[in-house]
Scaffold this motif. Sequence first.
Motif, PDB file in Angstrom:
ATOM      1  N   PHE A  64      -5.562  -3.643   4.535  1.00  0.00           N
ATOM      2  CA  PHE A  64      -4.502  -3.025   3.728  1.00  0.00           C
ATOM      3  C   PHE A  64      -4.507  -3.579   2.303  1.00  0.00           C
ATOM      4  CE2 PHE A  64      -1.768  -2.097   7.712  1.00  0.00           C
ATOM      5  CZ  PHE A  64      -2.423  -0.886   7.875  1.00  0.00           C
ATOM      6  N   SER A  65      -4.710  -4.888   2.173  1.00  0.00           N
ATOM      7  CA  SER A  65      -4.752  -5.504   0.842  1.00  0.00           C
ATOM      8  C   SER A  65      -5.933  -4.970   0.042  1.00  0.00           C
ATOM      9  CB  SER A  65      -4.851  -7.027   0.971  1.00  0.00           C
ATOM     10  OG  SER A  65      -3.711  -7.561   1.622  1.00  0.00           O
ATOM     11  N   SER A  93      -5.230  -1.505  -1.181  1.00  0.00           N
ATOM     12  CA  SER A  93      -4.307  -1.517  -2.319  1.00  0.00           C
ATOM     13  C   SER A  93      -5.049  -1.810  -3.622  1.00  0.00           C
ATOM     14  CB  SER A  93      -3.209  -2.567  -2.089  1.00  0.00           C
ATOM     15  OG  SER A  93      -2.418  -2.238  -0.968  1.00  0.00           O
ATOM     16  N   LEU A 104       0.829  -1.205   0.000  1.00  0.00           N
ATOM     17  CA  LEU A 104       0.000   0.000   0.000  1.00  0.00           C
ATOM     18  C   LEU A 104       0.863   1.254   0.000  1.00  0.00           C
ATOM     19  CD1 LEU A 104      -2.858   1.191   0.157  1.00  0.00           C
ATOM     20  CD2 LEU A 104      -2.683   1.072   2.648  1.00  0.00           C
ATOM     21  N   SER A 152      -7.033   1.191  -4.520  1.00  0.00           N
ATOM     22  CA  SER A 152      -6.159   2.287  -4.926  1.00  0.00           C
ATOM     23  C   SER A 152      -5.719   2.177  -6.378  1.00  0.00           C
ATOM     24  CB  SER A 152      -4.914   2.333  -4.022  1.00  0.00           C
ATOM     25  OG  SER A 152      -5.279   2.575  -2.683  1.00  0.00           O
ATOM     26  N   TRP A 196       1.069   4.071  -3.201  1.00  0.00           N
ATOM     27  CA  TRP A 196       0.758   5.493  -3.078  1.00  0.00           C
ATOM     28  C   TRP A 196       1.999   6.363  -3.268  1.00  0.00           C
ATOM     29  CZ3 TRP A 196      -3.531   7.982  -3.577  1.00  0.00           C
ATOM     30  CH2 TRP A 196      -4.735   7.307  -3.394  1.00  0.00           C
TER      31      TRP A 196
END
Length: 234
Positions: free
Chosen positions: A107-108, A111, A37, A114, A41
């Motif tokens: 978090f996965s 990602s 992640l 994102s 970013w």
Amino acid sequence: MENSNLNNESFTTTNNVVVKPSNTISWLGFSFALFTLFLLWFTFLTIFLIGKSDHNSSYGIASILLMIFLFIGLPVGLLGLILSVVGLNKAAKTGGKRWIGVVGLIFSGLSVLSLFAPFIFSFASAKEPAKVVTPASVINENRQENNVVFVVEGYQLKCYDNRETNDVKPYQTRLEYSSQIKKELEVWFKMHNVPKEETIILKVSSDTNYSQVAELLEALKRLGRTKYQLTSAL
């Protein structure tokens, strides 16, 4: 009889030992997912900042970052997702800390979401381009001389031929290399039949990089165009 009691006591003591469940897999999944992640970013932010730059070398950096994310970030992110799922299942069975695997999965998921952020941002920010109305006084200032007028604004060059009438459609090009500018101006001078003794009014905006002006002057020198008046009154 005493030996029998001792054996029973030892057996009971051994069975009372509490083994703490291991959260190693969950922590690995958490770490890999967080790394992916962060890398994603960081790549997006760097590319966004590079997009505002006019330097060609910056695009090479953006390409390198994309390659790093594709060949490192994606495999690590997939591994983090798998380890988070395995760690969460193991924690549920052995009484370990479930929150580590849950946060790793979050978090996965972030990602994955994102990856669509640039497309969503581009769609949301796509608006009708603003129409900039240039005051007539500024336009006339670039055309008022009855000469050949070159206007340099940043990395852009505009060529006006005002010898007979005001040039309303100047030739525009980008200042990069003197050899490239020389070829383009050589054709432009021939098409407009501009003699070498003609004085060129060269206007430079205040935000122009002087290295670009140097490239333009070098191109004019190679073409034998040494008569020009340089001014920064823009």
